[in-house]
Design a protein around this motif. Sequence first.
Motif, PDB file in Angstrom:
ATOM      1  N   ARG A  49       0.824  -1.209   0.000  1.00 38.18           N
ATOM      2  CA  ARG A  49       0.000   0.000   0.000  1.00 38.18           C
ATOM      3  C   ARG A  49       0.857   1.258   0.000  1.00 38.18           C
ATOM      4  N   HIS A  50       2.174   1.089  -0.058  1.00 34.09           N
ATOM      5  CA  HIS A  50       3.109   2.225  -0.076  1.00 34.09           C
ATOM      6  C   HIS A  50       3.901   2.147  -1.373  1.00 34.09           C
ATOM      7  N   PHE A  51       3.791   3.185  -2.183  1.00 30.36           N
ATOM      8  CA  PHE A  51       4.521   3.248  -3.441  1.00 30.36           C
ATOM      9  C   PHE A  51       5.288   4.555  -3.516  1.00 30.36           C
ATOM     10  N   ASP A  52       6.512   4.462  -4.022  1.00 34.83           N
ATOM     11  CA  ASP A  52       7.377   5.620  -4.169  1.00 34.83           C
ATOM     12  C   ASP A  52       7.573   5.901  -5.645  1.00 34.83           C
ATOM     13  N   THR A  53       7.410   7.138  -6.032  1.00 30.30           N
ATOM     14  CA  THR A  53       7.595   7.543  -7.417  1.00 30.30           C
ATOM     15  C   THR A  53       8.378   8.850  -7.449  1.00 30.30           C
ATOM     16  N   ALA A  54       8.542   9.413  -8.627  1.00 29.44           N
ATOM     17  CA  ALA A  54       9.268  10.672  -8.779  1.00 29.44           C
ATOM     18  C   ALA A  54       8.889  11.303 -10.108  1.00 29.44           C
ATOM     19  N   ILE A  55       8.982  12.593 -10.171  1.00 30.79           N
ATOM     20  CA  ILE A  55       8.720  13.292 -11.426  1.00 30.79           C
ATOM     21  C   ILE A  55       9.607  12.736 -12.537  1.00 30.79           C
ATOM     22  N   SER A  56      10.858  12.457 -12.215  1.00 29.75           N
ATOM     23  CA  SER A  56      11.786  11.972 -13.248  1.00 29.75           C
ATOM     24  C   SER A  56      11.428  10.579 -13.772  1.00 29.75           C
ATOM     25  N   TYR A  57      10.611   9.815 -13.029  1.00 28.23           N
ATOM     26  CA  TYR A  57      10.182   8.497 -13.523  1.00 28.23           C
ATOM     27  C   TYR A  57       9.147   8.630 -14.633  1.00 28.23           C
ATOM     28  N   ARG A  58       8.412   9.754 -14.636  1.00 26.03           N
ATOM     29  CA  ARG A  58       7.405  10.058 -15.661  1.00 26.03           C
ATOM     30  C   ARG A  58       6.184   9.139 -15.619  1.00 26.03           C
ATOM     31  N   ASN A  59       6.029   8.348 -14.568  1.00 24.68           N
ATOM     32  CA  ASN A  59       4.955   7.360 -14.564  1.00 24.68           C
ATOM     33  C   ASN A  59       3.943   7.534 -13.430  1.00 24.68           C
ATOM     34  N   GLU A  60       3.834   8.727 -12.893  1.00 23.62           N
ATOM     35  CA  GLU A  60       2.878   8.943 -11.800  1.00 23.62           C
ATOM     36  C   GLU A  60       1.455   8.587 -12.235  1.00 23.62           C
ATOM     37  N   ALA A  61       1.100   8.864 -13.480  1.00 28.32           N
ATOM     38  CA  ALA A  61      -0.247   8.539 -13.962  1.00 28.32           C
ATOM     39  C   ALA A  61      -0.481   7.035 -13.976  1.00 28.32           C
ATOM     40  N   VAL A  62       0.558   6.252 -14.257  1.00 30.04           N
ATOM     41  CA  VAL A  62       0.429   4.798 -14.248  1.00 30.04           C
ATOM     42  C   VAL A  62       0.164   4.305 -12.829  1.00 30.04           C
ATOM     43  N   LYS A  65      -3.382   5.094 -12.070  1.00 29.63           N
ATOM     44  CA  LYS A  65      -4.251   4.188 -12.831  1.00 29.63           C
ATOM     45  C   LYS A  65      -4.363   2.844 -12.123  1.00 29.63           C
ATOM     46  N   ALA A  66      -3.228   2.315 -11.651  1.00 35.17           N
ATOM     47  CA  ALA A  66      -3.237   1.023 -10.969  1.00 35.17           C
ATOM     48  C   ALA A  66      -4.050   1.075  -9.675  1.00 35.17           C
ATOM     49  N   ILE A  67      -3.904   2.166  -8.940  1.00 31.19           N
ATOM     50  CA  ILE A  67      -4.674   2.315  -7.701  1.00 31.19           C
ATOM     51  C   ILE A  67      -6.168   2.329  -8.015  1.00 31.19           C
ATOM     52  N   LYS A  68      -6.532   3.054  -9.047  1.00 30.70           N
ATOM     53  CA  LYS A  68      -7.945   3.098  -9.444  1.00 30.70           C
ATOM     54  C   LYS A  68      -8.420   1.715  -9.882  1.00 30.70           C
ATOM     55  N   GLU A  69      -7.615   1.035 -10.704  1.00 30.07           N
ATOM     56  CA  GLU A  69      -7.988  -0.294 -11.192  1.00 30.07           C
ATOM     57  C   GLU A  69      -8.096  -1.323 -10.064  1.00 30.07           C
ATOM     58  N   SER A  70      -7.368  -1.108  -8.979  1.00 29.62           N
ATOM     59  CA  SER A  70      -7.376  -2.080  -7.879  1.00 29.62           C
ATOM     60  C   SER A  70      -8.729  -2.161  -7.184  1.00 29.62           C
ATOM     61  N   GLY A  71      -9.514  -1.077  -7.268  1.00 29.61           N
ATOM     62  CA  GLY A  71     -10.796  -1.054  -6.589  1.00 29.61           C
ATOM     63  C   GLY A  71     -10.695  -0.767  -5.098  1.00 29.61           C
ATOM     64  N   ILE A  72      -9.475  -0.535  -4.619  1.00 33.29           N
ATOM     65  CA  ILE A  72      -9.246  -0.217  -3.208  1.00 33.29           C
ATOM     66  C   ILE A  72      -9.269   1.295  -3.061  1.00 33.29           C
ATOM     67  N   ASP A  73      -9.911   1.780  -2.014  1.00 31.89           N
ATOM     68  CA  ASP A  73     -10.029   3.213  -1.807  1.00 31.89           C
ATOM     69  C   ASP A  73      -8.656   3.876  -1.736  1.00 31.89           C
ATOM     70  N   ARG A  74      -8.527   5.020  -2.380  1.00 32.64           N
ATOM     71  CA  ARG A  74      -7.255   5.766  -2.412  1.00 32.64           C
ATOM     72  C   ARG A  74      -6.706   6.027  -1.016  1.00 32.64           C
ATOM     73  N   SER A  75      -7.582   6.207  -0.046  1.00 33.61           N
ATOM     74  CA  SER A  75      -7.141   6.512   1.317  1.00 33.61           C
ATOM     75  C   SER A  75      -6.360   5.366   1.960  1.00 33.61           C
ATOM     76  N   GLU A  76      -6.403   4.191   1.363  1.00 31.05           N
ATOM     77  CA  GLU A  76      -5.659   3.035   1.882  1.00 31.05           C
ATOM     78  C   GLU A  76      -4.186   3.056   1.458  1.00 31.05           C
ATOM     79  N   PHE A  77      -3.826   3.957   0.550  1.00 22.93           N
ATOM     80  CA  PHE A  77      -2.475   3.984  -0.009  1.00 22.93           C
ATOM     81  C   PHE A  77      -1.668   5.154   0.536  1.00 22.93           C
ATOM     82  N   PHE A  78      -0.366   4.940   0.636  1.00 23.01           N
ATOM     83  CA  PHE A  78       0.572   5.980   1.032  1.00 23.01           C
ATOM     84  C   PHE A  78       1.538   6.139  -0.131  1.00 23.01           C
ATOM     85  N   LEU A  79       1.533   7.312  -0.751  1.00 27.51           N
ATOM     86  CA  LEU A  79       2.399   7.573  -1.898  1.00 27.51           C
ATOM     87  C   LEU A  79       3.464   8.583  -1.516  1.00 27.51           C
TER      88      LEU A  79
END
Length: 90
Positions: A49-62, A65-79
């Motif tokens: 439920r914890h994912f680390d990203t960065a602007i330089s990875y260019r994949n924040e939208a992905v 998208k995965a969080i949305k596709e999971s069907g789990i409420d966004r509040s369950e995730f720590f980004l």
Amino acid sequence: METIELNTGIQIPVIGSGTNTFGKENREYQGAINDDTTELLAAIKLGYRHFDTAISYRNEAVVGKAIKESGIDRSEFFLTSKIPGKPEHT
């Protein structure tokens, strides 16, 4: 998933996943974004439920998208993310 409490009272999962090659062609850091959420959805299914990203990875939208596709409420995730520092002058 075990968590620790930050000084703000927010709980953060002890274990997280980096995302620097997720959603990219051939899983290469500089690969073109292909919106593939396979790795992220597998991690979510395993309990991440914890994912680390960065602007330089260019994949924040992905990641989103995965969080949305999971069907789990966004509040369950720590980004977490990183922003680029000041460019060095030559």
